[in-house]
Each structure stands twice: as structure tokens, then as C-alpha cells.
Design a protein around this motif. Structure first.
Motif, PDB file in Angstrom:
ATOM      1  N   ASP A   1       0.801  -1.235  -0.155  1.00 18.97           N
ATOM      2  CA  ASP A   1       0.088   0.123   0.012  1.00 18.97           C
ATOM      3  C   ASP A   1       0.910   1.163   0.088  1.00 18.97           C
ATOM      4  OD1 ASP A   1      -1.926   1.808   0.135  1.00 18.97           O
ATOM      5  OD2 ASP A   1      -2.421   1.494   2.223  1.00 18.97           O
ATOM      6  N   LEU A   2       1.002   1.667  -0.976  1.00 12.58           N
ATOM      7  CA  LEU A   2       2.065   2.735  -1.201  1.00 12.58           C
ATOM      8  C   LEU A   2       1.586   4.020  -0.637  1.00 12.58           C
ATOM      9  CD1 LEU A   2       3.924   2.556  -4.803  1.00 12.58           C
ATOM     10  CD2 LEU A   2       4.689   1.688  -2.815  1.00 12.58           C
ATOM     11  N   ASN A   3       0.079   4.002  -0.866  1.00 10.70           N
ATOM     12  CA  ASN A   3      -0.510   5.428  -0.084  1.00 10.70           C
ATOM     13  C   ASN A   3      -0.176   5.522   1.123  1.00 10.70           C
ATOM     14  OD1 ASN A   3      -1.754   5.821  -2.601  1.00 10.70           O
ATOM     15  ND2 ASN A   3      -3.588   4.761  -2.343  1.00 10.70           N
ATOM     16  N   ALA A   4       0.325   4.746   1.976  1.00 11.06           N
ATOM     17  CA  ALA A   4       0.286   4.657   3.282  1.00 11.06           C
ATOM     18  C   ALA A   4       1.678   5.366   3.539  1.00 11.06           C
ATOM     19  CB  ALA A   4       0.220   3.288   3.978  1.00 11.06           C
ATOM     20  N   HIS A   5       2.524   5.179   2.830  1.00 10.83           N
ATOM     21  CA  HIS A   5       3.848   5.913   3.101  1.00 10.83           C
ATOM     22  C   HIS A   5       4.200   6.721   1.770  1.00 10.83           C
ATOM     23  CE1 HIS A   5       4.496   1.843   1.857  1.00 10.83           C
ATOM     24  NE2 HIS A   5       5.411   2.269   1.039  1.00 10.83           N
ATOM     25  N   CYS A   6       3.167   7.433   1.000  1.00 11.23           N
ATOM     26  CA  CYS A   6       3.627   8.227  -0.108  1.00 11.23           C
ATOM     27  C   CYS A   6       4.060   9.396   0.421  1.00 11.23           C
ATOM     28  CB  CYS A   6       2.170   8.495  -0.912  1.00 11.23           C
ATOM     29  SG  CYS A   6       2.701   9.552  -2.235  1.00 11.23           S
ATOM     30  N   PRO A   7       5.115  10.118  -0.134  1.00 12.15           N
ATOM     31  CA  PRO A   7       5.823  11.366   0.300  1.00 12.15           C
ATOM     32  C   PRO A   7       4.614  12.520   0.155  1.00 12.15           C
ATOM     33  CG  PRO A   7       7.125  10.233  -1.091  1.00 12.15           C
ATOM     34  CD  PRO A   7       5.887   9.693  -1.238  1.00 12.15           C
ATOM     35  N   ASN A   8       4.680  13.459   0.978  1.00 10.69           N
ATOM     36  CA  ASN A   8       3.737  14.642   0.934  1.00 10.69           C
ATOM     37  C   ASN A   8       3.733  15.356  -0.222  1.00 10.69           C
ATOM     38  OD1 ASN A   8       2.682  14.322   3.459  1.00 10.69           O
ATOM     39  ND2 ASN A   8       4.221  15.561   4.585  1.00 10.69           N
TER      40      ASN A   8
ATOM     41  N   LYS B   1      -7.184  11.536   3.868  1.00 11.75           N
ATOM     42  CA  LYS B   1      -6.877  10.267   3.325  1.00 11.75           C
ATOM     43  C   LYS B   1      -6.433  10.199   2.023  1.00 11.75           C
ATOM     44  CE  LYS B   1      -8.923   5.571   2.136  1.00 11.75           C
ATOM     45  NZ  LYS B   1     -10.073   4.685   1.860  1.00 11.75           N
ATOM     46  N   VAL B   2      -5.103   9.626   2.049  1.00  6.22           N
ATOM     47  CA  VAL B   2      -4.289   9.505   0.738  1.00  6.22           C
ATOM     48  C   VAL B   2      -5.002   8.588  -0.056  1.00  6.22           C
ATOM     49  CG1 VAL B   2      -1.993   9.162  -0.387  1.00  6.22           C
ATOM     50  CG2 VAL B   2      -2.078  10.410   1.867  1.00  6.22           C
ATOM     51  N   ILE B   3      -5.420   9.052  -1.399  1.00  3.06           N
ATOM     52  CA  ILE B   3      -6.071   8.056  -2.135  1.00  3.06           C
ATOM     53  C   ILE B   3      -5.297   7.430  -3.399  1.00  3.06           C
ATOM     54  CG2 ILE B   3      -8.348   8.689  -1.453  1.00  3.06           C
ATOM     55  CD1 ILE B   3      -8.529  10.457  -4.126  1.00  3.06           C
ATOM     56  N   ALA B   4      -4.109   8.439  -3.776  1.00  5.89           N
ATOM     57  CA  ALA B   4      -3.125   7.906  -4.766  1.00  5.89           C
ATOM     58  C   ALA B   4      -1.812   8.438  -4.644  1.00  5.89           C
ATOM     59  CB  ALA B   4      -3.754   8.323  -6.030  1.00  5.89           C
ATOM     60  N   CYS B   5      -0.895   8.046  -5.188  1.00  2.33           N
ATOM     61  CA  CYS B   5       0.436   8.650  -5.145  1.00  2.33           C
ATOM     62  C   CYS B   5       1.022   9.098  -6.308  1.00  2.33           C
ATOM     63  CB  CYS B   5       1.546   7.652  -4.238  1.00  2.33           C
ATOM     64  SG  CYS B   5       2.902   8.246  -3.790  1.00  2.33           S
ATOM     65  N   LYS B   6       1.501  10.199  -6.662  1.00  2.00           N
ATOM     66  CA  LYS B   6       1.962  10.532  -8.130  1.00  2.00           C
ATOM     67  C   LYS B   6       3.314  10.172  -8.399  1.00  2.00           C
ATOM     68  CE  LYS B   6      -0.072  15.390  -8.135  1.00  2.00           C
ATOM     69  NZ  LYS B   6       0.235  16.728  -7.897  1.00  2.00           N
ATOM     70  N   SER B   7       3.825   9.820  -9.573  1.00  2.00           N
ATOM     71  CA  SER B   7       5.088   9.600 -10.031  1.00  2.00           C
ATOM     72  C   SER B   7       5.854  11.075  -9.793  1.00  2.00           C
ATOM     73  CB  SER B   7       5.240   9.084 -11.219  1.00  2.00           C
ATOM     74  OG  SER B   7       4.732  10.029 -12.088  1.00  2.00           O
ATOM     75  N   ALA B   8       7.302  10.873  -9.740  1.00  2.00           N
ATOM     76  CA  ALA B   8       7.927  12.243  -9.915  1.00  2.00           C
ATOM     77  C   ALA B   8       7.742  13.002 -11.022  1.00  2.00           C
ATOM     78  CB  ALA B   8       9.303  11.702  -9.606  1.00  2.00           C
ATOM     79  N   CYS B   9       7.787  12.262 -12.016  1.00  2.00           N
ATOM     80  CA  CYS B   9       7.214  12.771 -13.545  1.00  2.00           C
ATOM     81  C   CYS B   9       5.894  13.709 -13.646  1.00  2.00           C
ATOM     82  CB  CYS B   9       7.443  11.821 -14.665  1.00  2.00           C
ATOM     83  SG  CYS B   9       6.821  12.590 -16.356  1.00  2.00           S
ATOM     84  N   LEU B  10       5.030  13.095 -12.927  1.00  2.72           N
ATOM     85  CA  LEU B  10       3.520  13.697 -12.907  1.00  2.72           C
ATOM     86  C   LEU B  10       3.769  15.014 -11.934  1.00  2.72           C
ATOM     87  CD1 LEU B  10       0.591  13.370 -13.809  1.00  2.72           C
ATOM     88  CD2 LEU B  10       0.157  11.950 -11.867  1.00  2.72           C
TER      89      LEU B  10
ATOM     90  N   LEU C   1       3.983  14.043  -3.243  1.00  2.66           N
ATOM     91  CA  LEU C   1       3.438  13.387  -4.251  1.00  2.66           C
ATOM     92  C   LEU C   1       1.953  12.836  -4.066  1.00  2.66           C
ATOM     93  CD1 LEU C   1       6.404  10.708  -4.993  1.00  2.66           C
ATOM     94  CD2 LEU C   1       5.983  13.111  -5.776  1.00  2.66           C
ATOM     95  N   ALA C   2       1.396  12.985  -2.845  1.00  2.00           N
ATOM     96  CA  ALA C   2       0.245  12.491  -2.212  1.00  2.00           C
ATOM     97  C   ALA C   2      -0.947  13.297  -2.944  1.00  2.00           C
ATOM     98  CB  ALA C   2       0.237  12.649  -0.922  1.00  2.00           C
ATOM     99  N   ILE C   3      -1.955  12.400  -3.263  1.00  2.00           N
ATOM    100  CA  ILE C   3      -3.305  12.701  -3.647  1.00  2.00           C
ATOM    101  C   ILE C   3      -4.364  12.446  -2.682  1.00  2.00           C
ATOM    102  CG2 ILE C   3      -5.192  12.763  -5.161  1.00  2.00           C
ATOM    103  CD1 ILE C   3      -2.970  14.037  -6.741  1.00  2.00           C
ATOM    104  N   ARG C   4      -5.221  13.537  -1.972  1.00  2.52           N
ATOM    105  CA  ARG C   4      -5.795  13.496  -0.833  1.00  2.52           C
ATOM    106  C   ARG C   4      -7.272  13.596  -1.120  1.00  2.52           C
ATOM    107  NH1 ARG C   4      -0.994  15.237   1.067  1.00  2.52           N
ATOM    108  NH2 ARG C   4      -0.241  13.938   2.968  1.00  2.52           N
ATOM    109  N   SER C   5      -8.299  12.774  -0.437  1.00  4.14           N
ATOM    110  CA  SER C   5      -9.689  12.995  -0.297  1.00  4.14           C
ATOM    111  C   SER C   5      -9.763  13.145   1.217  1.00  4.14           C
ATOM    112  CB  SER C   5     -10.385  11.782  -1.095  1.00  4.14           C
ATOM    113  OG  SER C   5     -11.842  12.049  -0.775  1.00  4.14           O
ATOM    114  N   GLY C   6     -10.077  14.627   1.647  1.00  2.00           N
ATOM    115  CA  GLY C   6      -9.940  14.883   3.061  1.00  2.00           C
ATOM    116  C   GLY C   6      -8.659  14.731   3.599  1.00  2.00           C
TER     117      GLY C   6
END
Length: 213
Positions: free
Chosen positions: A122-129, A138-147, A131-136
């Protein structure tokens, strides 16, 4: 689902899949394309991650990154398929892809011959701030560095468009290494081929499971 150009689109490109449910479908020999999961979807088909235009059946539209992808190029007729799970466009769900027993034949002892590709963590659990996509909260997705940063260096373009000049070890912050540590069997950036691409020979044609876990 999204077909590569020149190949048919199965299942109109998407469908709803509940917990513990499966869908089975076939594609012709030499088919190529990708699969991804969408999360946080409402009845109209609008999804918080992986959205393809506010509809259930994507009908040829790709998923909005960041999204975990399973990619495959079928050979058919007993030939060699190529498949992988990619986090190059970021991550939203753990997923794996593996050949179905009895439908394939191994031709080498390589770890990348007919074995499971994927990312169980679960990369969302330790996604760097950053790169993180949040809903409220909660982190729901983790961006790539390119994105996230859109630089030639992280996106492997411009002067960095070759394996020799696009090396994650040379980057100031090695974000792909974070992805790779958690998901060693998945692509972490564009030139991560040597430890991410799997192959398999059909017997005569391989079936595959794509599982969201």
C-alpha cells in the motif's frame, strides 16, 4: 481497459467490479493494451482515481493518473507474451498480473519467465507529501515524480531520453527507489525494464489474471 491502436477494445473499456467479483473475457492473438482500477466511484461513473471521463465504460479513454497499470502484449500461437505492472504513471491500488496454470509453458529458469508481476504494498500509506493525492485527510493515490514535477530528468525526456542518461540513482531525490523498494516486481520509472518486464509462452495461448489486491 484501453487497447493499443489497431486492436479491438474489450468490454467497452470498463465495468463495475465489486469486492471478490471477477470478469472473464477473451482478446485475439497479438492483442496489446492496459488495465487499471478506479476507486471512489459514484453511480454515474465519476471516480476519485483512474477516472476516464465520468462514465462506467471508458470507451477508449485512458485513466487519469496517478494510477497503477497492468500492461500486456500478446503473441499467441505459442509465442512469447510480454507483460508488466507499471507505476510509471503513479499508484492508486495494489495489483498483480499472473499467467493461469495450464495455459503456458516456461522456456527458461528466469525469475521473469511466467511468474507474477505486481505490487502488493500500500504505497498510499507512506507516499511522500509532495506526491500525495488526498480526499479529505486520506491519501487515495501517489503521483510519480514525473507527474508531480514534470521535469525532463524525472520524465526521461530531452537529454534524459535514453537509459544511459535517465538513471534514478543520479536524481537528487530518488523517488522511484521508494516505489521499487515497496514493489520490486513493478516498473518504477520509464527505463526500469531489466527488473520489471515479464515474458511467457502460450500453450498454445496463455490466459492471465489481473487482480486488485
Amino acid at each position: 481497459m484501453l487497447n493499443n491502436p489497431g486492436h479491438p477494445l474489450p468490454m467497452n473499456g470498463g465495468f463495475e467490479l465489486g469486492a471478490h467479483q471477477t470478469k472473464t473475457f477473451t482478446v485475439p492473438d497479438h492483442w496489446a493494451g492496459r488495465f487499471w482500477g478506479r476507486t471512489g466511484c459514484d453511480a454515474s461513473g465519476h471516480c476519485q482515481t483512474g477516472d476516464c471521463g465520468n462514465k462506467i465504460a471508458c470507451n477508449g479513454a485512458g485513466g487519469v493518473p496517478p494510477v497503477s497499470l497492468a500492461e500486456i502484449t500478446f503473441d499467441g500461437d505459442g509465442g512469447q507474451d510480454f507483460y508488466d505492472v507499471s507505476l510509471v504513471d503513479g499508484y492508486n491500488l495494489p495489483m498483480k498480473m499472473l499467467p493461469i496454470a495450464g495455459t503456458f509453458r516456461r522456456v527458461t529458469n528466469s525469475h521473469y519467465d511466467c511468474n507474477e508481476a505486481g505490487c502488493h504494498s500500500d504505497l498510499n500509506a507512506h507516499c511522500p507529501n509532495e506526491l500525495a493525492i488526498r480526499s479529505g485527510n486520506k491519501v487515495i493515490a501517489c503521483k510519480s515524480a514525473c507527474l508531480a514535477f514534470n521535469t525532463d530528468e524525472y520524465c526521461c525526456r530531452g537529454a534524459h531520453n535514453r537509459p544511459e542518461t535517465c538513471k534514478s540513482s543520479q536524481w537528487k531525490v530518488n523517488y522511484p527507489a521508494m516505489f521499487k523498494k515497496s514493489c520490486p516486481e513493478a516498473y518504477s520509472y520509464a527505463y526500469d525494464d531489466h527488473s520489471s518486464t515479464f515474458t511467457c509462452h502460450g500453450n498454445p495461448s496463455t490466459g492471465y489474471v489481473v487482480q486488485f489486491c
